[in-house]
Design an enzyme around this catalytic site. Structure first.
Site, PDB file in Angstrom:
ATOM      1  N   ASP A   1       0.826  -1.204   0.000  1.00  0.00           N
ATOM      2  CA  ASP A   1       0.000   0.000   0.000  1.00  0.00           C
ATOM      3  C   ASP A   1       0.863   1.258   0.000  1.00  0.00           C
ATOM      4  O   ASP A   1       1.817   1.372   0.779  1.00  0.00           O
ATOM      5  CB  ASP A   1      -0.903  -0.017   1.245  1.00  0.00           C
ATOM      6  CG  ASP A   1      -2.009   1.011   1.195  1.00  0.00           C
ATOM      7  OD1 ASP A   1      -2.445   1.358   0.085  1.00  0.00           O
ATOM      8  OD2 ASP A   1      -2.451   1.461   2.273  1.00  0.00           O
TER       9      ASP A   1
ATOM     10  N   HIS B   1      -7.616  10.473   3.999  1.00  0.00           N
ATOM     11  CA  HIS B   1      -7.028   9.539   4.948  1.00  0.00           C
ATOM     12  C   HIS B   1      -7.248  10.049   6.374  1.00  0.00           C
ATOM     13  O   HIS B   1      -7.162  11.250   6.632  1.00  0.00           O
ATOM     14  CB  HIS B   1      -5.529   9.367   4.686  1.00  0.00           C
ATOM     15  CG  HIS B   1      -5.229   8.728   3.363  1.00  0.00           C
ATOM     16  ND1 HIS B   1      -4.437   9.327   2.413  1.00  0.00           N
ATOM     17  CD2 HIS B   1      -5.632   7.550   2.836  1.00  0.00           C
ATOM     18  CE1 HIS B   1      -4.351   8.533   1.349  1.00  0.00           C
ATOM     19  NE2 HIS B   1      -5.074   7.451   1.589  1.00  0.00           N
TER      20      HIS B   1
ATOM     21  N   GLY C   1      -9.342   6.019   1.895  1.00  0.00           N
ATOM     22  CA  GLY C   1      -9.888   6.895   2.925  1.00  0.00           C
ATOM     23  C   GLY C   1     -11.312   6.571   3.313  1.00  0.00           C
ATOM     24  O   GLY C   1     -12.114   7.469   3.596  1.00  0.00           O
TER      25      GLY C   1
END
Length: 290
Positions: free
Chosen positions: A82, A180, A209
């Protein structure tokens, strides 16, 4: 069972109209908590590790743990890189067995982002590794990266179309108003923009998010083409809050087998809810055993 490419999961999700939850992992307990629920509900899952996660636990150790759980829970797993930013870093981890990577060049100009992503795609596709990229920029904090509101911008649909054509990327994270971290007010999701992106982009779309976004908003994004939903902050907060409460009630406690399980159980409730929102329960089947 085995560690697989996310393309096998996301192609099935796109064909059947649900989303695969991608949960950020941080240690062995968070991996175990997530997989206990996914195994029970037979939900496909993506375990996402940021560069910071792989600094905390070596890739080889995380990979071995995920591989063991894949066998013991009898389910394929996608271990996902990620928000990685370096081709060399991704190359090393893919050579070690990882089959899913996000290369994040969203902070760069369009042409530079395309160049970076294309280099990662060219390498990863030789190793059955799927590639996710991001176009647009989410605000908030992810790992040790911070983006203020003025630096965040939304994904342009026509740029998204060009970006996918130029890079050959497998999935695309789009900026449509999420951020986020947690929100100080109700997020404003640009569903119209997402629908426009879906009209011109045929690969799976990714929602970053998703922590703290109302469930009905997330469900609507899935209806409009999102196939992967990222959740991180809510998991950490639930885990930490439960452990803090346990110590407040047990100030002399010192056995991690007790307080870590309390944190895991709190995290599991978040995982359970996100699986329900994504509609992914019961979706492990023949299509996911590639």
């Amino acid at each position: 069972m085995s560690i697989i490419s996310t393309k096998y999961l996301l192609q099935d999700a796109q064909a059947k109209g649900y989303a695969v939850p991608a949960f950020n992992i941080h240690n062995a307990e968070t991996i175990q908590a997530i997989l206990e629920v996914c195994s029970e509900l037979r939900s496909p899952v993506i375990l996402a590790g940021t560069p910071g996660t792989f600094k905390h636990i070596a890739l080889e150790e995380i990979f071995a743990l995920c591989n063991a759980y894949s066998n013991s829970y009898d389910m394929p797993l996608a271990l996902h890189l990620d928000h990685h930013e370096s081709l060399d870093d991704i190359r090393r981890k893919v050579n070690a067995g990882v089959r899913s990577a996000m290369i994040d060049g969203s902070h760069s100009p369009f042409d530079d982002n395309v160049k970076l992503v294309k280099s990662v795609v060219d390498f990863c596709h030789q190793n059955d590794c799927s590639v996710e990229a991001e176009l647009g920029r989410l605000g908030g904090v992810e790992d040790d990266m911070s983006v203020d509101a003025e630096s965040a911008f939304l994904t342009d649909p026509q740029e998204a179309r060009r970006f996918v054509e130029l890079t050959g990327v497998d999935s695309l994270a789009v900026a449509i108003g999420t951020a986020h971290g947690l929100y100080t007010h109700r997020p404003k999701i640009d569903f119209k923009r997402l629908a426009e992106i879906r009209e011109v982009v045929d690969i799976p779309l990714v929602l970053h998010g998703a922590s703290d976004v109302p469930d009905e908003y997330v469900r609507r994004t899935i209806e409009l083409g999102v196939c992967k939903v990222n959740v991180a902050t809510e998991l950490k907060i639930a885990f930490a809050a439960a452990v803090k409460e346990w110590f407040a009630e047990n100030p002399d406690g010192n056995d991690p087998r007790y307080y870590m399980r309390v944190g895991m159980n709190a995290m599991k409730e978040i995982v359970r809810n996100k699986i329900a929102v994504c509609g992914s329960a019961g979706k492990i089947g023949r299509a996911l055993t590639v």
